[in-house]
Motif scaffolding. Structure first.
Motif, mmCIF file in Angstrom:
data_model
loop_
_atom_site.group_PDB
_atom_site.id
_atom_site.type_symbol
_atom_site.label_atom_id
_atom_site.label_comp_id
_atom_site.label_asym_id
_atom_site.label_seq_id
_atom_site.Cartn_x
_atom_site.Cartn_y
_atom_site.Cartn_z
ATOM 1 N N MET A 87 0.738 -1.295 -0.088
ATOM 2 C CA MET A 87 -0.033 0.027 -0.040
ATOM 3 C C MET A 87 0.850 1.077 0.063
ATOM 4 S SD MET A 87 -1.902 2.393 1.493
ATOM 5 C CE MET A 87 -1.568 2.310 3.259
ATOM 6 N N SER A 88 0.537 2.262 -0.691
ATOM 7 C CA SER A 88 1.233 3.375 -0.942
ATOM 8 C C SER A 88 0.352 4.673 -0.587
ATOM 9 C CB SER A 88 2.252 3.607 -2.358
ATOM 10 O OG SER A 88 2.742 2.433 -2.646
ATOM 11 N N ASP A 89 1.102 5.625 -0.289
ATOM 12 C CA ASP A 89 0.175 6.951 -0.462
ATOM 13 C C ASP A 89 0.652 7.742 -1.583
ATOM 14 O OD1 ASP A 89 -0.964 6.414 2.010
ATOM 15 O OD2 ASP A 89 0.933 7.204 3.216
ATOM 16 N N ILE A 90 -0.253 8.122 -2.273
ATOM 17 C CA ILE A 90 -0.177 8.601 -3.822
ATOM 18 C C ILE A 90 -0.693 9.927 -3.607
ATOM 19 C CG2 ILE A 90 -0.477 8.357 -6.156
ATOM 20 C CD1 ILE A 90 0.937 6.142 -4.918
ATOM 21 N N ALA A 115 -5.283 2.946 -8.618
ATOM 22 C CA ALA A 115 -4.786 3.142 -7.364
ATOM 23 C C ALA A 115 -5.500 2.927 -5.974
ATOM 24 C CB ALA A 115 -4.049 4.846 -7.023
ATOM 25 N N ASN A 125 -4.237 1.617 -2.385
ATOM 26 C CA ASN A 125 -3.611 2.898 -1.912
ATOM 27 C C ASN A 125 -4.431 3.977 -1.526
ATOM 28 O OD1 ASN A 125 -0.963 1.636 -3.441
ATOM 29 N ND2 ASN A 125 -2.335 1.533 -4.968
ATOM 30 N N THR A 126 -3.722 4.965 -0.846
ATOM 31 C CA THR A 126 -4.502 6.209 -0.610
ATOM 32 C C THR A 126 -4.153 7.135 -1.476
ATOM 33 O OG1 THR A 126 -2.790 7.207 0.588
ATOM 34 C CG2 THR A 126 -4.224 5.900 1.721
ATOM 35 N N VAL A 127 -5.065 8.107 -1.969
ATOM 36 C CA VAL A 127 -4.977 8.884 -3.019
ATOM 37 C C VAL A 127 -5.412 10.340 -2.572
ATOM 38 C CG1 VAL A 127 -5.876 9.550 -5.729
ATOM 39 C CG2 VAL A 127 -5.077 7.206 -4.944
ATOM 40 N N GLY A 131 1.324 12.477 -0.136
ATOM 41 C CA GLY A 131 1.712 11.205 -0.659
ATOM 42 C C GLY A 131 3.108 10.930 -0.642
ATOM 43 N N SER A 144 10.063 2.110 -4.544
ATOM 44 C CA SER A 144 8.474 2.470 -4.301
ATOM 45 C C SER A 144 7.602 2.507 -5.509
ATOM 46 C CB SER A 144 8.670 3.933 -3.875
ATOM 47 O OG SER A 144 9.343 3.943 -2.724
ATOM 48 N N PHE A 178 4.354 0.133 -6.158
ATOM 49 C CA PHE A 178 2.993 0.936 -6.635
ATOM 50 C C PHE A 178 2.332 0.215 -7.667
ATOM 51 C CE2 PHE A 178 0.803 4.184 -9.020
ATOM 52 C CZ PHE A 178 -0.272 4.277 -8.345
ATOM 53 N N SER A 185 0.963 -3.085 -7.137
ATOM 54 C CA SER A 185 -0.343 -2.977 -6.359
ATOM 55 C C SER A 185 -1.412 -2.758 -7.279
ATOM 56 C CB SER A 185 -0.435 -1.795 -5.420
ATOM 57 O OG SER A 185 -0.757 -0.445 -5.881
#
Lengths: 211, 211
Positions: free
Chosen positions: A1-4, A20, A25-27, A59, A154, A158, A161
């Motif tokens: 999980m990435s913060d985008i 995403a 992921n958070t957007v 992000g 990174s 992503f 994901s």
């Protein structure tokens, strides 16, 4: 999980944002027009938020989803707000006849972004060889280039994901040739393929081997 | 069925020659060293012949299978002997670090061949994105570029006789970006793929689509 964080509110911003979120992921959406950014965040759902244009993105990965000639100026405008971030350039600087690049020299938008970005930001070229609707509906290979191994890792995480395969082609200098691969993709659409329903990718030896 | 002449006696000459014969084409081999040419023709079998270096090739399609810095000089040396022929440039003019091209300007070996070739010859870039052993054992996509539609159609028919898919990317100017795609292919081998068992190709939307 990435913060985008996505800078931009156009079609590519929407498509990458939707994938995403689908990938867990958070957007965050950042637009010059705050109302447009809010509309896109609402349309994306999945807890998407909006950030204020020009301020530090929430992000860790910041995807600049703007037309190519807006990318470097906006990175310069954000300036130190991008310190420590992974900056992803997805742009295609086509010339007016779509058979070459707009640069006068052998460079790339990604390399120019690296010059404009604050020290410590990691710049990665990615997603530029993929037509938007293929990214929306298909599983295209995602070529990436960059000098910062951590930033590239990174972005690879992503991309994975999203259910897609990241393919590292080397250092940021290779962004020039990925932009050229974008030119080849458009050439194929206009000639051999005659449509947009494909992506440039990797065909492994066993896949089509018959002898 | 096409009549092919191959200028060169190295690995790519052997690989393309073998596939050409397997595909039902006639093959002539031309080498500076006549004995080497005769050896290759014998090894290829299938009625392969040898021609005298520098004289008019028997084939309608002339594949120049030499290291990149030999291609333009040899085409110039052949001169009018290539009148009316389809000349295929398969070379990769990599720089010494394999992350760019050796040209100082935005050109390609194929475009330089077109300048050196006699009027009426059709120049086509093809086969340069494919590793030799993949061409030997697999079914890679073959990207082609050229300004002469008839020449390009001849090469497409030849590629199809090999059981491969020709993919037209546009005019000869696109040969520069196909050479760049060769750089990307080597970058993938050295980074994301870590091997040579793949080819750059087209993945159609349905192939990997999952949503």
């Amino acid at each position: 999980m990435s913060d985008i964080s996505i800078i931009g509110t156009g079609n590519m911003a929407r498509t990458i944002g939707a994938r995403a979120i689908a990938g867990g992921n958070t957007v965050e959406v950042m637009g010059r027009d705050q109302a447009k950014a809010a509309d896109l965040a609402k349309a994306l759902g999945g807890g998407a938020t909006t950030g204020e244009w020009g301020t530090a993105p929430a992000g860790d990965i910041v995807i600049v989803a703007l037309l190519y000639d807006g990318v470097v100026p906006v990175v310069a405008q954000y300036g130190d707000a991008l310190a420590g971030k992974v900056i992803v350039d997805i742009s295609n600087p086509f010339n007016s006849t779509f058979d070459g690049l707009a640069h006068r020299e052998e460079t790339s938008i990604a390399q120019e972004v690296a010059k404009a970005a604050p020290a410590g930001a990691g710049v990665v070229k990615a997603f530029n060889t993929v037509f938007r609707h293929v990214l929306e509906k298909g599983r295209p290979d995602i070529f990436i280039a960059g000098d910062n191994a951590q930033a590239k890792a990174s972005v690879e995480a992503f991309v994975e994901s999203l259910g897609l395969r990241p393919l590292d082609v080397g250092g940021l200098k290779m962004a020039h040739w990925l932009e050229g691969a974008g030119v080849v993709t458009v050439g194929l659409a206009n000639h051999g393929m005659g449509n947009l329903d494909f992506a440039l990718g990797i065909t492994e030896l066993p896949v089509r081997a018959n002898d």
